[in-house]
Design a protein around this motif. Sequence first.
Motif, PDB file in Angstrom:
ATOM      1  N   TRP A  54     -16.108  48.170  15.366  1.00  0.00           N
ATOM      2  CA  TRP A  54     -16.149  46.746  15.643  1.00  0.00           C
ATOM      3  C   TRP A  54     -15.104  45.992  14.834  1.00  0.00           C
ATOM      4  N   VAL A  55     -14.983  46.299  13.552  1.00  0.00           N
ATOM      5  CA  VAL A  55     -14.010  45.630  12.689  1.00  0.00           C
ATOM      6  C   VAL A  55     -12.596  46.046  13.063  1.00  0.00           C
ATOM      7  N   ALA A  78      -3.626  50.559   9.771  1.00  0.00           N
ATOM      8  CA  ALA A  78      -4.592  49.751   9.020  1.00  0.00           C
ATOM      9  C   ALA A  78      -6.003  50.292   9.223  1.00  0.00           C
ATOM     10  N   TRP A  79      -6.328  50.712  10.436  1.00  0.00           N
ATOM     11  CA  TRP A  79      -7.641  51.282  10.731  1.00  0.00           C
ATOM     12  C   TRP A  79      -7.849  52.564   9.941  1.00  0.00           C
ATOM     13  N   LEU A  97     -24.379  56.813   8.584  1.00  0.00           N
ATOM     14  CA  LEU A  97     -23.113  57.294   9.127  1.00  0.00           C
ATOM     15  C   LEU A  97     -22.852  56.693  10.503  1.00  0.00           C
ATOM     16  N   LEU A  98     -23.858  56.657  11.343  1.00  0.00           N
ATOM     17  CA  LEU A  98     -23.691  56.052  12.668  1.00  0.00           C
ATOM     18  C   LEU A  98     -23.424  54.549  12.571  1.00  0.00           C
ATOM     19  N   VAL A  99     -24.107  53.881  11.662  1.00  0.00           N
ATOM     20  CA  VAL A  99     -23.879  52.445  11.478  1.00  0.00           C
ATOM     21  C   VAL A  99     -22.463  52.202  10.968  1.00  0.00           C
ATOM     22  N   TYR A 100     -21.997  53.053  10.037  1.00  0.00           N
ATOM     23  CA  TYR A 100     -20.635  52.929   9.529  1.00  0.00           C
ATOM     24  C   TYR A 100     -19.625  53.098  10.661  1.00  0.00           C
ATOM     25  N   CYS A 101     -19.808  54.092  11.499  1.00  0.00           N
ATOM     26  CA  CYS A 101     -18.880  54.317  12.611  1.00  0.00           C
ATOM     27  C   CYS A 101     -18.859  53.118  13.558  1.00  0.00           C
TER      28      CYS A 101
END
Length: 55
Positions: A23-24, A32-33, A14-18
């Motif tokens: 970043w993206v 869009a985000w 979850l932290l990596v996804y956030c």
Amino acid sequence: MSPDLLRLDLLVPLLVYCALLWWVGRGLSWTAWLATAVVTIVLIVGVLLVERGWR
């Protein structure tokens, strides 16, 4: 607090996804985000449902 809420196998992705979404999404508009976040969450929920046998 339940020990299940503190499981690292759920917390770390979850932290990596956030972090990855931040970043993206730096160059994306808010709509869009938000669409990217919603699609990703729907995919995660779908994978979890299939993985757990639709319970």
